[in-house]
Write a protein that holds these residues in place. Structure first.
Motif, PDB file in Angstrom:
ATOM      1  N   PHE A  99       0.837  -1.161   0.108  1.00 56.46           N
ATOM      2  CA  PHE A  99       0.039  -0.009  -0.004  1.00 56.46           C
ATOM      3  C   PHE A  99       0.719   1.257  -0.072  1.00 56.46           C
ATOM      4  CE2 PHE A  99      -2.459  -3.175   1.979  1.00 56.46           C
ATOM      5  CZ  PHE A  99      -3.689  -3.410   1.201  1.00 56.46           C
ATOM      6  N   THR A 100       1.911   1.444   0.736  1.00 57.09           N
ATOM      7  CA  THR A 100       2.713   2.426   0.847  1.00 57.09           C
ATOM      8  C   THR A 100       3.616   2.607  -0.371  1.00 57.09           C
ATOM      9  OG1 THR A 100       4.340   1.154   2.006  1.00 57.09           O
ATOM     10  CG2 THR A 100       2.822   2.502   3.500  1.00 57.09           C
ATOM     11  N   PHE A 101       4.038   1.413  -0.883  1.00 54.99           N
ATOM     12  CA  PHE A 101       4.963   1.571  -2.098  1.00 54.99           C
ATOM     13  C   PHE A 101       4.112   2.058  -3.227  1.00 54.99           C
ATOM     14  CE2 PHE A 101       7.571   0.202  -5.602  1.00 54.99           C
ATOM     15  CZ  PHE A 101       8.929   0.295  -5.052  1.00 54.99           C
ATOM     16  N   SER A 102       2.860   1.333  -3.350  1.00 53.20           N
ATOM     17  CA  SER A 102       2.121   1.652  -4.531  1.00 53.20           C
ATOM     18  C   SER A 102       1.615   3.110  -4.293  1.00 53.20           C
ATOM     19  CB  SER A 102       0.717   1.021  -4.572  1.00 53.20           C
ATOM     20  OG  SER A 102       1.051  -0.563  -4.610  1.00 53.20           O
ATOM     21  N   HIS A 103       1.308   3.557  -3.169  1.00 48.87           N
ATOM     22  CA  HIS A 103       0.935   4.995  -3.156  1.00 48.87           C
ATOM     23  C   HIS A 103       1.947   5.957  -3.443  1.00 48.87           C
ATOM     24  CE1 HIS A 103      -0.971   8.872  -1.500  1.00 48.87           C
ATOM     25  NE2 HIS A 103       0.350   9.006  -0.909  1.00 48.87           N
ATOM     26  N   ASN A 104       3.060   5.779  -2.887  1.00 48.73           N
ATOM     27  CA  ASN A 104       4.412   6.396  -3.436  1.00 48.73           C
ATOM     28  C   ASN A 104       4.852   6.679  -4.737  1.00 48.73           C
ATOM     29  OD1 ASN A 104       4.678   7.540  -0.472  1.00 48.73           O
ATOM     30  ND2 ASN A 104       5.999   5.974   0.029  1.00 48.73           N
ATOM     31  N   PHE A 105       4.658   5.438  -5.374  1.00 49.71           N
ATOM     32  CA  PHE A 105       5.607   5.208  -6.800  1.00 49.71           C
ATOM     33  C   PHE A 105       4.410   5.112  -7.808  1.00 49.71           C
ATOM     34  CE2 PHE A 105       8.714   4.416  -3.650  1.00 49.71           C
ATOM     35  CZ  PHE A 105       9.620   5.310  -4.062  1.00 49.71           C
ATOM     36  N   GLY A 106       3.095   4.830  -7.672  1.00 50.48           N
ATOM     37  CA  GLY A 106       2.013   4.455  -8.477  1.00 50.48           C
ATOM     38  C   GLY A 106       2.367   3.075  -8.838  1.00 50.48           C
ATOM     39  N   VAL A 107       2.878   2.220  -8.228  1.00 49.67           N
ATOM     40  CA  VAL A 107       3.186   0.827  -8.886  1.00 49.67           C
ATOM     41  C   VAL A 107       2.000  -0.145  -8.382  1.00 49.67           C
ATOM     42  CG1 VAL A 107       4.861  -1.086  -8.935  1.00 49.67           C
ATOM     43  CG2 VAL A 107       5.610   1.282  -8.750  1.00 49.67           C
ATOM     44  N   ASP A 108       1.421  -1.205  -9.496  1.00 50.94           N
ATOM     45  CA  ASP A 108       0.345  -2.111  -9.254  1.00 50.94           C
ATOM     46  C   ASP A 108       1.163  -2.995  -8.688  1.00 50.94           C
ATOM     47  OD1 ASP A 108      -1.380  -3.753  -8.845  1.00 50.94           O
ATOM     48  OD2 ASP A 108      -1.900  -3.900 -11.094  1.00 50.94           O
ATOM     49  N   MET A 109       0.948  -3.633  -7.170  1.00 51.38           N
ATOM     50  CA  MET A 109       1.884  -4.701  -6.756  1.00 51.38           C
ATOM     51  C   MET A 109       0.822  -5.823  -6.533  1.00 51.38           C
ATOM     52  SD  MET A 109       4.178  -2.510  -4.051  1.00 51.38           S
ATOM     53  CE  MET A 109       5.337  -3.907  -3.633  1.00 51.38           C
ATOM     54  N   SER A 110      -0.489  -5.750  -6.980  1.00 53.65           N
ATOM     55  CA  SER A 110      -1.122  -6.746  -6.474  1.00 53.65           C
ATOM     56  C   SER A 110      -1.848  -7.783  -7.581  1.00 53.65           C
ATOM     57  CB  SER A 110      -2.413  -6.172  -5.109  1.00 53.65           C
ATOM     58  OG  SER A 110      -3.100  -5.455  -6.122  1.00 53.65           O
ATOM     59  N   SER A 111      -2.006  -6.966  -8.976  1.00 54.78           N
ATOM     60  CA  SER A 111      -2.615  -7.815  -9.975  1.00 54.78           C
ATOM     61  C   SER A 111      -1.945  -9.002 -10.130  1.00 54.78           C
ATOM     62  CB  SER A 111      -2.736  -6.853 -11.107  1.00 54.78           C
ATOM     63  OG  SER A 111      -1.296  -6.930 -11.640  1.00 54.78           O
ATOM     64  N   PRO A 112      -2.609 -10.124 -10.897  1.00 58.57           N
ATOM     65  CA  PRO A 112      -2.048 -11.520 -11.245  1.00 58.57           C
ATOM     66  C   PRO A 112      -0.710 -11.097 -12.016  1.00 58.57           C
ATOM     67  CG  PRO A 112      -4.322 -11.574 -11.392  1.00 58.57           C
ATOM     68  CD  PRO A 112      -4.122 -10.045 -11.334  1.00 58.57           C
ATOM     69  N   GLU A 113      -0.905 -10.283 -12.853  1.00 58.60           N
ATOM     70  CA  GLU A 113       0.194 -10.056 -13.963  1.00 58.60           C
ATOM     71  C   GLU A 113       1.382  -9.197 -13.032  1.00 58.60           C
ATOM     72  OE1 GLU A 113      -3.357 -10.022 -15.839  1.00 58.60           O
ATOM     73  OE2 GLU A 113      -2.891  -8.544 -14.151  1.00 58.60           O
ATOM     74  N   ALA A 114       1.149  -8.363 -12.009  1.00 58.34           N
ATOM     75  CA  ALA A 114       2.387  -7.774 -11.245  1.00 58.34           C
ATOM     76  C   ALA A 114       2.951  -8.795 -10.519  1.00 58.34           C
ATOM     77  CB  ALA A 114       1.529  -6.696 -10.475  1.00 58.34           C
ATOM     78  N   VAL A 115       1.987  -9.941  -9.707  1.00 53.72           N
ATOM     79  CA  VAL A 115       2.691 -10.955  -8.844  1.00 53.72           C
ATOM     80  C   VAL A 115       3.472 -11.969  -9.737  1.00 53.72           C
ATOM     81  CG1 VAL A 115       2.297 -12.928  -7.419  1.00 53.72           C
ATOM     82  CG2 VAL A 115       0.679 -10.703  -7.196  1.00 53.72           C
ATOM     83  N   ASP A 116       2.903 -12.171 -11.109  1.00 56.63           N
ATOM     84  CA  ASP A 116       3.887 -13.145 -11.781  1.00 56.63           C
ATOM     85  C   ASP A 116       4.996 -12.384 -12.094  1.00 56.63           C
ATOM     86  OD1 ASP A 116       1.916 -15.218 -11.790  1.00 56.63           O
ATOM     87  OD2 ASP A 116       1.064 -14.646 -13.849  1.00 56.63           O
ATOM     88  N   ARG A 117       5.204 -11.103 -12.621  1.00 62.15           N
ATOM     89  CA  ARG A 117       6.250 -10.406 -12.821  1.00 62.15           C
ATOM     90  C   ARG A 117       7.159 -10.567 -11.815  1.00 62.15           C
ATOM     91  NH1 ARG A 117       4.044  -6.608 -14.805  1.00 62.15           N
ATOM     92  NH2 ARG A 117       4.051  -5.058 -13.054  1.00 62.15           N
ATOM     93  N   ARG A 118       6.708 -10.099 -10.535  1.00 61.53           N
ATOM     94  CA  ARG A 118       7.606  -9.912  -9.152  1.00 61.53           C
ATOM     95  C   ARG A 118       8.118 -11.337  -8.908  1.00 61.53           C
ATOM     96  NH1 ARG A 118      11.028  -7.161  -6.531  1.00 61.53           N
ATOM     97  NH2 ARG A 118      11.113  -7.361  -4.298  1.00 61.53           N
ATOM     98  N   ALA A 119       7.262 -12.597  -9.271  1.00 59.05           N
ATOM     99  CA  ALA A 119       7.955 -13.955  -8.716  1.00 59.05           C
ATOM    100  C   ALA A 119       9.115 -14.133  -9.730  1.00 59.05           C
ATOM    101  CB  ALA A 119       6.669 -14.858  -9.059  1.00 59.05           C
ATOM    102  N   SER A 120       8.863 -13.865 -10.841  1.00 56.17           N
ATOM    103  CA  SER A 120       9.890 -14.098 -12.118  1.00 56.17           C
ATOM    104  C   SER A 120      11.146 -13.142 -11.516  1.00 56.17           C
ATOM    105  CB  SER A 120       9.504 -13.733 -13.253  1.00 56.17           C
ATOM    106  OG  SER A 120      10.726 -13.855 -14.090  1.00 56.17           O
ATOM    107  N   GLN A 121      11.097 -12.013 -11.095  1.00 54.57           N
ATOM    108  CA  GLN A 121      12.009 -11.291 -10.640  1.00 54.57           C
ATOM    109  C   GLN A 121      12.699 -11.672  -9.387  1.00 54.57           C
ATOM    110  OE1 GLN A 121      10.399  -7.443 -10.378  1.00 54.57           O
ATOM    111  NE2 GLN A 121      10.257  -6.806 -12.541  1.00 54.57           N
ATOM    112  N   VAL A 122      12.137 -12.098  -8.436  1.00 52.92           N
ATOM    113  CA  VAL A 122      12.673 -12.437  -7.302  1.00 52.92           C
ATOM    114  C   VAL A 122      13.477 -13.761  -7.562  1.00 52.92           C
ATOM    115  CG1 VAL A 122      12.289 -13.522  -5.107  1.00 52.92           C
ATOM    116  CG2 VAL A 122      10.940 -11.521  -5.620  1.00 52.92           C
ATOM    117  N   ALA A 123      13.014 -14.575  -8.272  1.00 48.67           N
ATOM    118  CA  ALA A 123      13.532 -15.647  -8.907  1.00 48.67           C
ATOM    119  C   ALA A 123      15.073 -15.460  -9.442  1.00 48.67           C
ATOM    120  CB  ALA A 123      12.784 -16.935  -9.480  1.00 48.67           C
ATOM    121  N   ASP A 124      15.146 -14.481 -10.419  1.00 50.19           N
ATOM    122  CA  ASP A 124      16.023 -14.246 -11.112  1.00 50.19           C
ATOM    123  C   ASP A 124      17.184 -13.516  -9.994  1.00 50.19           C
ATOM    124  OD1 ASP A 124      15.070 -14.696 -13.537  1.00 50.19           O
ATOM    125  OD2 ASP A 124      14.594 -12.608 -14.075  1.00 50.19           O
ATOM    126  N   ILE A 125      16.730 -12.780  -8.968  1.00 52.62           N
ATOM    127  CA  ILE A 125      17.671 -12.085  -8.052  1.00 52.62           C
ATOM    128  C   ILE A 125      18.383 -13.357  -7.160  1.00 52.62           C
ATOM    129  CG2 ILE A 125      17.742 -10.556  -6.091  1.00 52.62           C
ATOM    130  CD1 ILE A 125      15.409  -9.091  -7.209  1.00 52.62           C
TER     131      ILE A 125
END
Length: 215
Positions: free
Chosen positions: A180-206
């Motif tokens: 909620f704070t990150f989304s408000h500060n930076f206008g980033v969607d973090m909860s949609s299925p697409e955003a979660v899939d993208r984040r899952a792939s990024q975390v795995a890459d890291i």
């Protein structure tokens, strides 16, 4: 005409388990929303019954511990269901990491409960017998993946499965704890299925970049 068969009656144990789970479902919502201090048995009992709560759990603290225990048990059970045998160790680790990111996003109650319990310095977790043993299942899974990765020559030597778990959890956790704070500060969607899939792939890459790094 043949009468339809009557549904099988539940056993006493099944009825008891269902009643307990229903109370824990209701209590989870209350504790997630208000924390241990703010939650009220009367509010929970408004959807269950106070008599059942005290019969099965004894009181609010015991009910809270039951909520915590089930939340931890479910995440560990889910991880045990991930296929870590197919493909390489890198493939196995990626599947487990992406699973953890998605699980945390799909179960924000786990994140809220853990955050609340850290406020209490794990006071209630310490009173749950066998919880550390259950939580070590994921460490055993990661240790097996690490051993395989080292044998395959894809992982750098000396990886600690507890540190690996810590890093995986931290990156999975943040997407929910700060959404909620990150989304408000930076206008980033973090909860949609697409955003979660993208984040899952990024975390795995890291994480995979870290475990495969050659010093």
């Amino acid at each position: 005409m043949t009468k339809p068969a009557k549904p099988a009656r539940r056993s006493h144990a099944e009825a008891r388990e269902q009643a307990i789970n229903q109370i824990i479902d209701i209590a989870t919502e209350e504790f997630v929303e208000k924390g241990l201090a703010g939650a009220r048995i009367d509010e929970i009992a408004g959807k269950a019954t106070k008599r059942k709560i005290y019969y099965y759990f004894g009181g609010k603290d015991e009910l809270y511990r039951a909520v915590l225990e089930r939340a931890y048990r479910r995440v560990r059970d889910s991880e045990s269901g991930v296929d870590i045998e197919a493909g390489s160790a890198v493939d196995a680790l990626r599947r487990l990491i992406e699973h953890d990111v998605r699980y945390h996003s799909q179960h924000p109650e786990l994140v809220r409960l853990v955050m609340n319990e850290n406020i209490h310095r794990a006071e209630h977790l310490k009173q749950i017998e066998d919880l550390p043993t259950g939580n070590r299942r994921v460490i055993e899974i990661l240790a097996a993946i690490i051993a395989r990765g080292e044998a395959e020559g894809s992982f750098r030597p000396g990886l600690d499965p507890i540190e690996l778990h810590m890093n995986m959890t931290a990156l999975s956790f943040y997407n929910v704890s700060n959404q909620f704070t990150f989304s408000h500060n930076f206008g980033v969607d973090m909860s949609s299925p697409e955003a979660v899939d993208r984040r899952a792939s990024q975390v795995a890459d890291i994480i995979i970049a870290w475990v495969t790094r050659k010093d």
